[in-house]
Design a protein around this motif. Structure first.
Motif, mmCIF file in Angstrom:
data_model
loop_
_atom_site.group_PDB
_atom_site.id
_atom_site.type_symbol
_atom_site.label_atom_id
_atom_site.label_comp_id
_atom_site.label_asym_id
_atom_site.label_seq_id
_atom_site.Cartn_x
_atom_site.Cartn_y
_atom_site.Cartn_z
ATOM 1 N N UNK A 106 0.810 -1.221 0.000
ATOM 2 C CA UNK A 106 0.000 0.000 0.000
ATOM 3 C C UNK A 106 0.844 1.272 0.000
ATOM 4 N N UNK A 107 2.042 1.221 0.543
ATOM 5 C CA UNK A 107 2.891 2.404 0.606
ATOM 6 C C UNK A 107 3.768 2.567 -0.630
ATOM 7 N N UNK A 108 3.624 1.685 -1.602
ATOM 8 C CA UNK A 108 4.400 1.790 -2.824
ATOM 9 C C UNK A 108 5.766 1.130 -2.741
ATOM 10 N N UNK A 109 6.051 0.466 -1.638
ATOM 11 C CA UNK A 109 7.321 -0.237 -1.512
ATOM 12 C C UNK A 109 7.217 -1.606 -2.166
ATOM 13 N N UNK A 110 8.337 -2.072 -2.689
ATOM 14 C CA UNK A 110 8.366 -3.395 -3.269
ATOM 15 C C UNK A 110 8.437 -4.440 -2.166
ATOM 16 N N UNK A 111 7.683 -5.517 -2.339
ATOM 17 C CA UNK A 111 7.735 -6.627 -1.409
ATOM 18 C C UNK A 111 8.340 -7.814 -2.134
ATOM 19 N N UNK A 112 9.267 -8.467 -1.506
ATOM 20 C CA UNK A 112 9.915 -9.627 -2.085
ATOM 21 C C UNK A 112 9.428 -10.881 -1.392
ATOM 22 N N UNK A 113 9.261 -11.907 -2.176
ATOM 23 C CA UNK A 113 9.077 -13.221 -1.616
ATOM 24 C C UNK A 113 10.471 -13.811 -1.568
ATOM 25 N N UNK A 114 10.871 -14.282 -0.406
ATOM 26 C CA UNK A 114 12.214 -14.825 -0.317
ATOM 27 C C UNK A 114 12.240 -16.066 0.551
ATOM 28 N N UNK A 135 18.086 -17.138 -0.752
ATOM 29 C CA UNK A 135 19.360 -16.888 -0.095
ATOM 30 C C UNK A 135 19.921 -18.250 0.279
ATOM 31 N N UNK A 136 20.997 -18.657 -0.361
ATOM 32 C CA UNK A 136 21.607 -19.955 -0.105
ATOM 33 C C UNK A 136 22.749 -19.748 0.887
ATOM 34 N N UNK A 137 22.526 -20.124 2.125
ATOM 35 C CA UNK A 137 23.515 -19.935 3.181
ATOM 36 C C UNK A 137 24.509 -21.086 3.116
ATOM 37 N N UNK A 138 25.756 -20.751 2.807
ATOM 38 C CA UNK A 138 26.776 -21.759 2.551
ATOM 39 C C UNK A 138 27.490 -22.197 3.820
ATOM 40 N N UNK A 139 28.042 -21.255 4.555
ATOM 41 C CA UNK A 139 28.842 -21.534 5.754
ATOM 42 C C UNK A 139 28.556 -20.503 6.827
ATOM 43 N N UNK A 140 28.830 -20.872 8.042
ATOM 44 C CA UNK A 140 28.788 -19.930 9.153
ATOM 45 C C UNK A 140 29.775 -20.424 10.192
ATOM 46 N N UNK A 141 30.475 -19.510 10.806
ATOM 47 C CA UNK A 141 31.429 -19.904 11.830
ATOM 48 C C UNK A 141 32.313 -18.744 12.213
ATOM 49 N N UNK A 142 33.326 -19.053 13.014
ATOM 50 C CA UNK A 142 34.254 -18.002 13.413
ATOM 51 C C UNK A 142 35.078 -17.577 12.208
ATOM 52 N N UNK A 143 35.655 -16.390 12.294
ATOM 53 C CA UNK A 143 36.365 -15.793 11.174
ATOM 54 C C UNK A 143 37.409 -16.744 10.582
ATOM 55 N N UNK A 144 38.264 -17.298 11.394
ATOM 56 C CA UNK A 144 39.321 -18.175 10.908
ATOM 57 C C UNK A 144 38.800 -19.438 10.256
ATOM 58 N N UNK A 145 37.788 -20.058 10.865
ATOM 59 C CA UNK A 145 37.245 -21.301 10.330
ATOM 60 C C UNK A 145 36.574 -21.115 8.981
ATOM 61 N N UNK A 146 35.795 -20.075 8.851
ATOM 62 C CA UNK A 146 35.031 -19.866 7.619
ATOM 63 C C UNK A 146 35.958 -19.655 6.427
ATOM 64 N N UNK A 180 27.101 -16.506 2.081
ATOM 65 C CA UNK A 180 25.855 -16.814 1.389
ATOM 66 C C UNK A 180 25.917 -16.360 -0.067
ATOM 67 N N UNK A 181 24.982 -16.869 -0.856
ATOM 68 C CA UNK A 181 24.827 -16.482 -2.256
ATOM 69 C C UNK A 181 23.371 -16.118 -2.471
ATOM 70 N N UNK A 182 23.117 -15.211 -3.395
ATOM 71 C CA UNK A 182 21.753 -14.793 -3.718
ATOM 72 C C UNK A 182 21.426 -15.273 -5.121
ATOM 73 N N UNK A 183 20.316 -15.976 -5.247
ATOM 74 C CA UNK A 183 19.860 -16.472 -6.539
ATOM 75 C C UNK A 183 18.603 -15.697 -6.886
ATOM 76 N N UNK A 184 18.651 -14.910 -7.954
ATOM 77 C CA UNK A 184 17.519 -14.059 -8.310
ATOM 78 C C UNK A 184 16.511 -14.786 -9.180
ATOM 79 N N UNK A 185 15.323 -14.341 -9.106
ATOM 80 C CA UNK A 185 14.211 -14.875 -9.862
ATOM 81 C C UNK A 185 12.962 -14.226 -9.303
ATOM 82 N N UNK A 186 11.841 -14.847 -9.500
ATOM 83 C CA UNK A 186 10.617 -14.329 -8.918
ATOM 84 C C UNK A 186 10.714 -14.433 -7.396
#
Length: 104
Positions: free
Chosen positions: A5-13, A85-96, A75-81
């Motif tokens: 209603x406010x003219x903002x775009x809404x994404x399905x994700x 968001x494909x979350x690949x890894x998470x961890x401490x700085x050195x490990x990742x 993470x990686x972002x795959x665009x389309x309709x």
């Protein structure tokens, strides 16, 4: 993508997680909450200064890293309709950064 209603775009994700990311987030629920909240803010067009995101350089330049405290989420972002968001890894700085070298 649709307009509200406010003219903002809404994404399905959808946020998908690899087994490695799921394992990390099972232990660190607070980091998962911060990550998902930050992704939502970015998709609706907000880019708060406290969200630290950079594109990863090198062979995997389609990956991004989000810094959350002493942790990194890759993470990686795959665009389309539907934005996936494909979350690949998470961890401490050195490990990742050590583990990302082994990704194909």
């Amino acid at each position: 993508m649709s307009m509200n209603m406010r003219g903002r775009q809404e994404f399905t994700y959808k946020i998908q997680y690899t087994k490695a990311a799921e394992k990390f987030f099972k232990i660190h629920g607070d980091i998962k909450e911060a990550y998902e909240s930050s992704i939502k803010e970015l998709l609706i067009g907000n880019h708060p200064e406290q969200i630290d995101i950079k594109r990863i350089r090198g062979k995997r330049n389609d990956y991004y890293r989000m810094k959350i405290g002493n942790y990194r989420v890759i993470y990686a972002i795959i665009n389309g309709i539907i934005v996936v968001i494909d979350t690949i890894l998470a961890g401490s700085r050195g490990d990742v950064y050590k583990k990302i070298c082994g990704l194909k």
